[in-house]
Design a protein around this motif. Structure first.
Motif, mmCIF file in Angstrom:
data_model
loop_
_atom_site.group_PDB
_atom_site.id
_atom_site.type_symbol
_atom_site.label_atom_id
_atom_site.label_comp_id
_atom_site.label_asym_id
_atom_site.label_seq_id
_atom_site.Cartn_x
_atom_site.Cartn_y
_atom_site.Cartn_z
ATOM 1 N N THR A 52 0.857 -1.182 0.000
ATOM 2 C CA THR A 52 0.000 0.000 0.000
ATOM 3 C C THR A 52 0.894 1.233 0.000
ATOM 4 O O THR A 52 1.930 1.252 0.669
ATOM 5 C CB THR A 52 -0.902 0.004 1.253
ATOM 6 O OG1 THR A 52 -1.591 -1.244 1.334
ATOM 7 C CG2 THR A 52 -1.908 1.122 1.197
ATOM 8 N N ASP A 54 1.151 5.712 0.125
ATOM 9 C CA ASP A 54 0.485 6.915 0.624
ATOM 10 C C ASP A 54 1.428 8.106 0.439
ATOM 11 O O ASP A 54 2.644 7.954 0.391
ATOM 12 C CB ASP A 54 0.136 6.746 2.104
ATOM 13 C CG ASP A 54 -0.917 7.724 2.600
ATOM 14 O OD1 ASP A 54 -1.450 8.493 1.782
ATOM 15 O OD2 ASP A 54 -1.185 7.725 3.807
ATOM 16 N N PHE A 72 -0.838 3.312 8.028
ATOM 17 C CA PHE A 72 -1.232 2.020 7.490
ATOM 18 C C PHE A 72 -1.683 1.077 8.608
ATOM 19 O O PHE A 72 -1.043 1.014 9.659
ATOM 20 C CB PHE A 72 -0.052 1.360 6.771
ATOM 21 C CG PHE A 72 0.598 2.229 5.727
ATOM 22 C CD1 PHE A 72 0.142 2.227 4.429
ATOM 23 C CD2 PHE A 72 1.668 3.046 6.058
ATOM 24 C CE1 PHE A 72 0.752 3.020 3.458
ATOM 25 C CE2 PHE A 72 2.288 3.845 5.105
ATOM 26 C CZ PHE A 72 1.822 3.829 3.801
ATOM 27 N N CYS A 82 8.501 -1.357 5.292
ATOM 28 C CA CYS A 82 7.960 -0.037 4.989
ATOM 29 C C CYS A 82 9.103 0.924 4.736
ATOM 30 O O CYS A 82 10.241 0.656 5.097
ATOM 31 C CB CYS A 82 7.062 0.463 6.117
ATOM 32 S SG CYS A 82 7.855 0.577 7.730
#
Length: 108
Positions: A52, A54, A72, A82
């Motif tokens: 994901t 952002d 997240f 990450c």
């Protein structure tokens, strides 16, 4: 970066379900103007084979400071990767300097 990639990452395993706030601070500059050239940076989180993103931000020409933040949801017991992700397209490049990535875990 002459190709999209992850120049800096943090890896950990959450002890419980929760939320991770990822902050990437760095300076960067992009160049290129042919064949749909574009460069952007964003924070990402990968867990269980799902990634994901952002905070997508275009990178300007010349070295400029950036600070990107993303939040997240994560589950317990599965490793997390990450950090900072850079995407370049067309005939463009981006150079990142002084990258700092911080991952803050908060259980829910």
């Amino acid at each position: 970066m002459a190709a999209s990639g992850r120049p800096n990452t943090v890896i950990f395993t959450p002890p419980s379900a929760g939320v991770v706030k990822v902050t990437a601070s760095f300076s960067a500059g992009a160049s290129g103007s042919d064949w749909g050239a574009a460069a952007q940076a964003m924070v990402f989180l990968e867990q269980g084979g799902t990634t994901t993103y952002d905070g997508a931000t275009p990178l300007g020409a010349g070295r400029l400071p950036y600070s990107l933040v993303g939040t997240f949801a994560v589950s317990a017991g599965s490793p997390v990767i990450c950090g900072l992700y850079g995407a370049v397209t067309g005939a463009s490049t981006a150079t990142c300097y002084d990258i700092t990535v911080v991952a803050e875990f908060n259980p829910t």
